[in-house]
Write a protein that holds these residues in place. Structure first.
Motif, PDB file in Angstrom:
ATOM      1  N   THR A 134       0.829  -1.202   0.000  1.00 38.22           N
ATOM      2  CA  THR A 134       0.000   0.000   0.000  1.00 38.22           C
ATOM      3  C   THR A 134       0.865   1.255   0.000  1.00 38.22           C
ATOM      4  OG1 THR A 134      -1.698  -1.214   1.243  1.00 38.22           O
ATOM      5  CG2 THR A 134      -1.866   1.190   1.191  1.00 38.22           C
ATOM      6  N   TRP A 135       1.966   1.200   0.749  1.00 42.85           N
ATOM      7  CA  TRP A 135       2.906   2.321   0.731  1.00 42.85           C
ATOM      8  C   TRP A 135       3.431   2.555  -0.684  1.00 42.85           C
ATOM      9  CZ3 TRP A 135       4.780   5.837   4.299  1.00 42.85           C
ATOM     10  CH2 TRP A 135       4.379   5.669   5.622  1.00 42.85           C
ATOM     11  N   VAL A 136       3.873   1.506  -1.324  1.00 43.15           N
ATOM     12  CA  VAL A 136       4.478   1.633  -2.653  1.00 43.15           C
ATOM     13  C   VAL A 136       3.451   2.152  -3.660  1.00 43.15           C
ATOM     14  CG1 VAL A 136       5.541   0.361  -4.540  1.00 43.15           C
ATOM     15  CG2 VAL A 136       6.217  -0.114  -2.187  1.00 43.15           C
ATOM     16  N   ASP A 137       2.268   1.524  -3.681  1.00 43.45           N
ATOM     17  CA  ASP A 137       1.261   1.933  -4.662  1.00 43.45           C
ATOM     18  C   ASP A 137       0.816   3.375  -4.439  1.00 43.45           C
ATOM     19  OD1 ASP A 137       1.453  -0.590  -5.648  1.00 43.45           O
ATOM     20  OD2 ASP A 137      -0.375  -1.337  -4.686  1.00 43.45           O
ATOM     21  N   SER A 138       0.628   3.756  -3.185  1.00 46.94           N
ATOM     22  CA  SER A 138       0.175   5.123  -2.890  1.00 46.94           C
ATOM     23  C   SER A 138       1.226   6.158  -3.268  1.00 46.94           C
ATOM     24  CB  SER A 138      -0.169   5.241  -1.396  1.00 46.94           C
ATOM     25  OG  SER A 138      -1.190   4.333  -1.037  1.00 46.94           O
ATOM     26  N   LEU A 139       2.486   5.863  -2.960  1.00 47.88           N
ATOM     27  CA  LEU A 139       3.545   6.820  -3.286  1.00 47.88           C
ATOM     28  C   LEU A 139       3.808   6.892  -4.783  1.00 47.88           C
ATOM     29  CD1 LEU A 139       6.084   6.206  -0.379  1.00 47.88           C
ATOM     30  CD2 LEU A 139       4.346   7.997  -0.591  1.00 47.88           C
ATOM     31  N   LEU A 140       3.502   5.824  -5.512  1.00 53.23           N
ATOM     32  CA  LEU A 140       3.636   5.881  -6.964  1.00 53.23           C
ATOM     33  C   LEU A 140       2.497   6.684  -7.603  1.00 53.23           C
ATOM     34  CD1 LEU A 140       4.723   2.211  -7.822  1.00 53.23           C
ATOM     35  CD2 LEU A 140       6.134   4.275  -7.949  1.00 53.23           C
ATOM     36  N   ILE A 141       1.328   6.627  -7.019  1.00 53.59           N
ATOM     37  CA  ILE A 141       0.168   7.312  -7.591  1.00 53.59           C
ATOM     38  C   ILE A 141       0.125   8.784  -7.193  1.00 53.59           C
ATOM     39  CG2 ILE A 141      -2.365   7.380  -7.564  1.00 53.59           C
ATOM     40  CD1 ILE A 141      -2.337   4.356  -7.333  1.00 53.59           C
ATOM     41  N   ALA A 142       0.598   9.122  -5.995  1.00 60.89           N
ATOM     42  CA  ALA A 142       0.460  10.482  -5.467  1.00 60.89           C
ATOM     43  C   ALA A 142       1.065  11.561  -6.359  1.00 60.89           C
ATOM     44  CB  ALA A 142       1.052  10.547  -4.061  1.00 60.89           C
ATOM     45  N   PRO A 143       2.279  11.388  -6.929  1.00 60.71           N
ATOM     46  CA  PRO A 143       2.809  12.449  -7.799  1.00 60.71           C
ATOM     47  C   PRO A 143       1.932  12.736  -9.009  1.00 60.71           C
ATOM     48  CG  PRO A 143       4.555  10.967  -7.138  1.00 60.71           C
ATOM     49  CD  PRO A 143       3.273  10.331  -6.703  1.00 60.71           C
ATOM     50  N   GLY A 144       1.325  11.696  -9.576  1.00 61.78           N
ATOM     51  CA  GLY A 144       0.441  11.920 -10.721  1.00 61.78           C
ATOM     52  C   GLY A 144      -0.781  12.734 -10.350  1.00 61.78           C
ATOM     53  N   ILE A 145      -1.317  12.508  -9.158  1.00 61.41           N
ATOM     54  CA  ILE A 145      -2.479  13.276  -8.717  1.00 61.41           C
ATOM     55  C   ILE A 145      -2.099  14.736  -8.494  1.00 61.41           C
ATOM     56  CG2 ILE A 145      -4.181  13.517  -6.879  1.00 61.41           C
ATOM     57  CD1 ILE A 145      -4.075  10.504  -6.512  1.00 61.41           C
ATOM     58  N   GLY A 146      -0.963  14.961  -7.834  1.00 59.15           N
ATOM     59  CA  GLY A 146      -0.537  16.348  -7.601  1.00 59.15           C
ATOM     60  C   GLY A 146      -0.216  17.086  -8.881  1.00 59.15           C
ATOM     61  N   ALA A 147       0.461  16.429  -9.824  1.00 60.94           N
ATOM     62  CA  ALA A 147       0.799  17.079 -11.089  1.00 60.94           C
ATOM     63  C   ALA A 147      -0.456  17.378 -11.899  1.00 60.94           C
ATOM     64  CB  ALA A 147       1.746  16.189 -11.886  1.00 60.94           C
ATOM     65  N   THR A 148      -1.420  16.459 -11.906  1.00 62.10           N
ATOM     66  CA  THR A 148      -2.670  16.701 -12.642  1.00 62.10           C
ATOM     67  C   THR A 148      -3.449  17.864 -12.045  1.00 62.10           C
ATOM     68  OG1 THR A 148      -2.783  14.340 -13.198  1.00 62.10           O
ATOM     69  CG2 THR A 148      -4.799  15.631 -13.424  1.00 62.10           C
ATOM     70  N   ALA A 149      -3.482  17.940 -10.717  1.00 62.64           N
ATOM     71  CA  ALA A 149      -4.218  19.030 -10.067  1.00 62.64           C
ATOM     72  C   ALA A 149      -3.626  20.391 -10.425  1.00 62.64           C
ATOM     73  CB  ALA A 149      -4.204  18.816  -8.554  1.00 62.64           C
ATOM     74  N   LEU A 150      -2.312  20.520 -10.390  1.00 59.85           N
ATOM     75  CA  LEU A 150      -1.710  21.808 -10.705  1.00 59.85           C
ATOM     76  C   LEU A 150      -1.662  22.064 -12.208  1.00 59.85           C
ATOM     77  CD1 LEU A 150       1.106  22.336  -8.092  1.00 59.85           C
ATOM     78  CD2 LEU A 150      -1.282  23.012  -8.060  1.00 59.85           C
TER      79      LEU A 150
END
Length: 354
Positions: free
Chosen positions: A250-266
């Motif tokens: 869960t740590w690995v999957d979440s940390l891999l997905i989080a940058p994409g969410i932040g970049a898409t938001a900005l």
């Protein structure tokens, strides 16, 4: 006798008058000469001959003759030297970022072909596995080189787009791999997903951002990816040390997905807001500095990192620092000499965020 005396007086007086008149004329002669000169200088001057002011027509420039200022001459668009309103960088490369753009896609294709075939074959050293990895590397590099060379030849490529294309390809590959890892454990499928995500991240940057991607937009999107990773890690740490244990997957999957969410938001935020690169870098530096100091200090005071409070304080501290310097930093005060003295009072601060 009186008559004789009177006649002599009369004759003497006449002689005196004539002598006085002669003296006056002699004294007045220089003044009259100077006056005559003054009158001559005040006389109107005849206009010059207009024929002497005329210029002879010059022979027109021929194609063989060089222009007087070749550095200021702008090439015409018909000869192919102008692309997207900019002067081409070379006969094959269109802009200063073209070489980086081509190398990025060529290496990404080569690595993608190598790892997809290698993982699919289990990185075996038999002949068929080596042939597959070699073919995948060469085919991937060729496809990446051909596609990127064709695109940059028809689109002017600046350095910001080529650099941020690399960052966004990493973010896209991480997002696709993390998302697919939640659905399957197939290593070959995960590798292909990462390659497709990396390619999509790079080509979306080139297609939507364009070859003239502004520096502030690219920097804001990349910052969103970085802060998505940081805040994702802080949130996971808060949940983990609050009593809900989080597994490694869960740590690995979440940390891999989080940058994409932040970049898409900005990336969506760039449609409305337009901060300058200095504002973005200032917010990043203040947020990272304050968050790191608060995390270390609170962990030192409270006795360790195995509790949620340091992570909560670090999250709030960095977010507050970013918000404060983004909204309340007056850049116009850095150039006070540009302000007009005596001008009417205006709004204290004009911010790009509203």
């Amino acid at each position: 006798m009186p008559p004789v005396f009177g006649q002599g007086v009369i004759r003497v007086s006449s002689l005196t008058r004539w002598l006085s008149l002669a003296v006056v004329l002699l004294l007045a002669a220089p003044g009259a000469a100077r006056a005559q000169e003054g009158y001559a200088s005040d006389a109107p001057v005849l206009p010059p001959d207009t024929a002497s002011l005329r210029t002879e027509p010059q022979a027109p420039l021929t194609q063989d003759e060089p222009l007087p200022h070749p550095a200021t001459a702008v090439p015409q668009s018909e000869d192919g030297a102008i692309l997207d309103g900019r002067v081409r960088y070379g006969a094959f490369l269109s802009g200063p970022g073209s070489l980086t753009f081509i190398m990025h896609h060529s290496l990404m294709g080569a690595l993608g072909g190598f790892f997809t075939q290698g993982i699919g074959k289990g990185f075996s050293f038999d002949r068929s596995s080596r042939e597959a990895m070699l073919a995948g590397t060469l085919i991937g590099a060729g496809l990446g080189f051909g596609a990127s060379a064709w695109w940059q030849f028809h689109n002017w490529v600046d350095r910001p787009m080529s650099y941020f294309g690399i960052a966004n390809s990493v973010i896209g590959g991480m997002f696709a791999a993390g998302f697919m890892d939640m659905l399957t454990r197939d290593q070959s499928l995960l590798t292909w997903s990462a390659l497709i995500g990396a390619e999509l991240g790079a080509w979306i940057t080139a297609g939507l951002g364009g070859g003239q991607l502004p520096l502030d937009d690219g920097l804001l999107i990349a910052s969103g990816g970085g802060w998505g990773l940081i805040y994702g890690a802080l949130l996971l740490a808060i949940v983990h040390f609050s009593g809900s244990k989080i597994e490694g997957k869960t740590w690995v999957d979440s940390l891999l997905i989080a940058p994409g969410i932040g970049a898409t938001a900005l990336a969506l935020a760039t449609m409305k807001y337009n901060p300058t690169p200095s504002q973005i870098m200032r917010a990043n530096l203040f947020g990272a500095g304050v968050g790191a100091v608060v995390l270390a200090l609170s962990a030192l005071v409270l006795g360790g990192f195995d509790q949620p409070t340091p992570y909560v304080l670090s999250f709030l501290g960095s977010a507050g620092a970013i918000t404060t310097v983004s909204l309340l930093w007056e850049e116009a005060a850095e150039r006070p000499n540009m302000a007009l003295s005596g001008s009417r009072r205006s709004k204290a601060y004009r911010c790009v965020w509203w």
